[in-house]
Design a protein around this motif. Structure first.
Motif, PDB file in Angstrom:
ATOM      1  N   TRP A 156      -5.347  27.550 -47.421  1.00  0.00           N
ATOM      2  CA  TRP A 156      -5.241  27.847 -45.928  1.00  0.00           C
ATOM      3  C   TRP A 156      -6.774  27.214 -45.471  1.00  0.00           C
ATOM      4  O   TRP A 156      -7.578  26.340 -44.162  1.00  0.00           O
ATOM      5  N   ALA A 157      -7.713  27.186 -46.384  1.00  0.00           N
ATOM      6  CA  ALA A 157      -8.882  26.191 -46.897  1.00  0.00           C
ATOM      7  C   ALA A 157      -8.925  24.711 -46.983  1.00  0.00           C
ATOM      8  O   ALA A 157     -10.275  23.893 -46.821  1.00  0.00           O
ATOM      9  N   GLY A 158      -8.070  24.597 -47.370  1.00  0.00           N
ATOM     10  CA  GLY A 158      -8.080  23.014 -48.283  1.00  0.00           C
ATOM     11  C   GLY A 158      -7.805  23.206 -50.143  1.00  0.00           C
ATOM     12  O   GLY A 158      -8.479  24.276 -50.253  1.00  0.00           O
ATOM     13  N   SER A 159      -7.844  21.686 -51.168  1.00  0.00           N
ATOM     14  CA  SER A 159      -7.645  21.956 -52.231  1.00  0.00           C
ATOM     15  C   SER A 159      -8.716  21.582 -52.309  1.00  0.00           C
ATOM     16  O   SER A 159      -9.214  21.758 -53.968  1.00  0.00           O
ATOM     17  N   GLU A 160     -10.146  21.637 -51.626  1.00  0.00           N
ATOM     18  CA  GLU A 160     -11.025  21.117 -52.225  1.00  0.00           C
ATOM     19  C   GLU A 160     -11.616  22.118 -52.391  1.00  0.00           C
ATOM     20  O   GLU A 160     -12.973  22.692 -52.929  1.00  0.00           O
ATOM     21  N   VAL A 161     -11.752  23.728 -51.807  1.00  0.00           N
ATOM     22  CA  VAL A 161     -12.412  24.798 -52.171  1.00  0.00           C
ATOM     23  C   VAL A 161     -11.664  25.581 -52.904  1.00  0.00           C
ATOM     24  O   VAL A 161     -11.174  25.627 -53.367  1.00  0.00           O
ATOM     25  N   PRO A 162     -12.748  25.533 -54.312  1.00  0.00           N
ATOM     26  CA  PRO A 162     -12.987  26.219 -55.708  1.00  0.00           C
ATOM     27  C   PRO A 162     -12.259  27.747 -55.138  1.00  0.00           C
ATOM     28  O   PRO A 162     -11.933  28.616 -54.406  1.00  0.00           O
ATOM     29  N   PRO A 163     -11.517  27.884 -56.268  1.00  0.00           N
ATOM     30  CA  PRO A 163     -11.155  29.320 -56.377  1.00  0.00           C
ATOM     31  C   PRO A 163     -11.866  30.157 -56.328  1.00  0.00           C
ATOM     32  O   PRO A 163     -13.055  30.166 -56.741  1.00  0.00           O
ATOM     33  N   GLY A 164     -12.091  31.416 -55.518  1.00  0.00           N
ATOM     34  CA  GLY A 164     -13.171  32.776 -55.333  1.00  0.00           C
ATOM     35  C   GLY A 164     -14.171  32.150 -54.298  1.00  0.00           C
ATOM     36  O   GLY A 164     -14.987  32.517 -54.125  1.00  0.00           O
ATOM     37  N   HIS A 165     -14.186  31.328 -53.190  1.00  0.00           N
ATOM     38  CA  HIS A 165     -14.491  30.699 -52.613  1.00  0.00           C
ATOM     39  C   HIS A 165     -14.047  31.073 -51.175  1.00  0.00           C
ATOM     40  O   HIS A 165     -12.619  30.716 -51.332  1.00  0.00           O
ATOM     41  N   ALA A 166     -14.893  31.136 -49.933  1.00  0.00           N
ATOM     42  CA  ALA A 166     -13.751  30.553 -48.852  1.00  0.00           C
ATOM     43  C   ALA A 166     -14.708  29.492 -47.703  1.00  0.00           C
ATOM     44  O   ALA A 166     -16.068  29.404 -48.308  1.00  0.00           O
ATOM     45  N   LYS A 167     -13.688  28.469 -46.676  1.00  0.00           N
ATOM     46  CA  LYS A 167     -14.529  27.316 -46.157  1.00  0.00           C
ATOM     47  C   LYS A 167     -14.744  28.066 -45.151  1.00  0.00           C
ATOM     48  O   LYS A 167     -14.084  28.549 -44.128  1.00  0.00           O
ATOM     49  N   HIS A 168     -16.072  28.294 -44.800  1.00  0.00           N
ATOM     50  CA  HIS A 168     -16.782  28.955 -42.806  1.00  0.00           C
ATOM     51  C   HIS A 168     -16.616  27.815 -42.531  1.00  0.00           C
ATOM     52  O   HIS A 168     -17.976  26.399 -42.599  1.00  0.00           O
ATOM     53  N   VAL A 169     -15.815  27.478 -41.193  1.00  0.00           N
ATOM     54  CA  VAL A 169     -16.135  26.536 -39.884  1.00  0.00           C
ATOM     55  C   VAL A 169     -16.289  27.051 -39.180  1.00  0.00           C
ATOM     56  O   VAL A 169     -16.147  27.955 -38.109  1.00  0.00           O
ATOM     57  N   VAL A 170     -17.696  25.706 -38.063  1.00  0.00           N
ATOM     58  CA  VAL A 170     -18.174  25.639 -36.891  1.00  0.00           C
ATOM     59  C   VAL A 170     -17.691  24.898 -35.896  1.00  0.00           C
ATOM     60  O   VAL A 170     -18.778  23.372 -36.254  1.00  0.00           O
ATOM     61  N   ARG A 171     -16.999  25.186 -34.645  1.00  0.00           N
ATOM     62  CA  ARG A 171     -16.525  23.633 -33.800  1.00  0.00           C
ATOM     63  C   ARG A 171     -17.378  23.540 -32.825  1.00  0.00           C
ATOM     64  O   ARG A 171     -16.683  24.513 -32.135  1.00  0.00           O
ATOM     65  N   LYS A 172     -17.960  22.668 -32.328  1.00  0.00           N
ATOM     66  CA  LYS A 172     -18.607  23.208 -30.771  1.00  0.00           C
ATOM     67  C   LYS A 172     -19.106  22.154 -30.614  1.00  0.00           C
ATOM     68  O   LYS A 172     -19.526  21.190 -31.059  1.00  0.00           O
ATOM     69  N   GLN A 173     -18.923  21.619 -28.990  1.00  0.00           N
ATOM     70  CA  GLN A 173     -19.205  20.319 -28.116  1.00  0.00           C
ATOM     71  C   GLN A 173     -20.388  21.301 -27.543  1.00  0.00           C
ATOM     72  O   GLN A 173     -20.651  21.941 -27.017  1.00  0.00           O
ATOM     73  N   GLU A 174     -21.287  19.613 -27.764  1.00  0.00           N
ATOM     74  CA  GLU A 174     -22.800  19.997 -27.068  1.00  0.00           C
ATOM     75  C   GLU A 174     -22.515  19.736 -25.672  1.00  0.00           C
ATOM     76  O   GLU A 174     -22.378  18.868 -25.301  1.00  0.00           O
ATOM     77  N   GLY A 175     -23.062  20.198 -25.028  1.00  0.00           N
ATOM     78  CA  GLY A 175     -23.346  19.935 -23.313  1.00  0.00           C
ATOM     79  C   GLY A 175     -22.383  18.863 -22.432  1.00  0.00           C
ATOM     80  O   GLY A 175     -21.368  19.465 -22.777  1.00  0.00           O
ATOM     81  N   GLU A 176     -22.694  18.282 -22.264  1.00  0.00           N
ATOM     82  CA  GLU A 176     -22.374  17.187 -21.042  1.00  0.00           C
ATOM     83  C   GLU A 176     -22.945  15.596 -21.215  1.00  0.00           C
ATOM     84  O   GLU A 176     -22.438  15.179 -20.231  1.00  0.00           O
ATOM     85  N   GLY A 177     -22.787  15.853 -22.935  1.00  0.00           N
ATOM     86  CA  GLY A 177     -23.425  14.666 -23.451  1.00  0.00           C
ATOM     87  C   GLY A 177     -22.146  13.355 -23.223  1.00  0.00           C
ATOM     88  O   GLY A 177     -21.614  13.482 -22.359  1.00  0.00           O
ATOM     89  N   GLN A 178     -23.177  12.150 -23.177  1.00  0.00           N
ATOM     90  CA  GLN A 178     -22.872  10.685 -22.337  1.00  0.00           C
ATOM     91  C   GLN A 178     -22.131  10.521 -23.615  1.00  0.00           C
ATOM     92  O   GLN A 178     -21.401   8.813 -23.351  1.00  0.00           O
TER      93      GLN A 178
END
Length: 237
Positions: free
Chosen positions: A170-192
């Motif tokens: 679920w995390a992808g092959s680049e994450v080593p065993p014994g570890h987890a990937k934490h992802v935060v994705r957010k759109q900023e305001g009303e930018g142009q």
């Protein structure tokens, strides 16, 4: 899920969401689907037609909306089942629906990822009882199945951010065993700037990720706090 704060799979999420919609007076039901592994590879696993569940809500004017609470990359908002229209959401992600020529009545939900549209899953419009997914449950709970090669916790915050922690496949092959990937994705305001996933004029999307040891107080605090689960995170001691 509600009382003990435990996780669940799509069938359980959809059963709960269907119940809520019906109690509120909506015409709603669970529909079956299949996950696309990629643009090049077809549907899996073989022998089971429907192995992903989501909820379809129908309105008197003929419109319908798909609500998917069980997919890790689920949309923040319901997606209207109308062909070809781009539907952009609060976290900057875009979705659209395309029809399946080889499957009458079926539609595919596509997501805009890294500059291109990618197929996420397809569904059929017929409401199904949960017993219809028994074969899929048997397969994904079989020891050694890829579905069991890790875990994922995710939540959509009130500010529109999509937060997840995942291990294994679920995390992808680049994450080593014994570890987890934490992802935060957010759109900023009303930018142009048009620097996000959307077309020009869309606010930029901030995507941050980091790797955390599974057996750490940091991960346990994240799971119990922001991700709101009281169950023990697998592998965290």
């Amino acid at each position: 899920m509600l009382i003990r704060g435990e996780g669940a799979v799509c069938f359980e999420h959809s059963a709960l969401l269907e119940h809520v919609f019906k109690e509120l007076g909506f015409e709603a039901g669970v529909v079956g689907g299949q996950i696309w592994r990629s643009k090049e590879i077809g549907f899996v696993p073989p022998g089971v037609r429907a192995y992903h569940a989501s909820v379809l809500v129908r309105f008197p004017d003929g419109s319908s909306y798909q609500c998917d609470a069980g997919h890790p990359l689920r949309s923040l908002e319901p997606v209207e089942v109308v062909e070809g229209r781009e539907q952009w959401q609060a976290d900057g992600r875009g979705f659209r629906v395309s029809r399946e020529s080889d499957e009458p009545g079926a539609w595919t939900l596509e997501q805009f990822i890294q500059g291109e549209w990618a197929r996420q899953h397809r569904s059929w419009p017929e409401f199904r009882p949960l017993s219809n997914f028994n074969g899929a449950v048997d397969i994904i709970t079989t020891p050694g199945h890829p579905f069991r090669g890790g875990w994922v916790l995710s939540i959509c915050r009130p500010d529109g951010a999509h937060v997840s922690v995942a291990t294994g496949g679920w995390a992808g092959s680049e994450v080593p065993p014994g570890h987890a990937k934490h992802v935060v994705r957010k759109q900023e305001g009303e930018g142009q700037g048009g620097k996000g996933d959307g077309p020009g004029g869309r606010a930029p999307v901030v995507h941050t990720e980091r790797v955390i040891p599974i057996d750490s107080e940091e991960l346990r605090a994240l799971a119990a706090g922001e991700l709101r689960t009281t169950c023990q995170v697998p592998g965290s001691g």
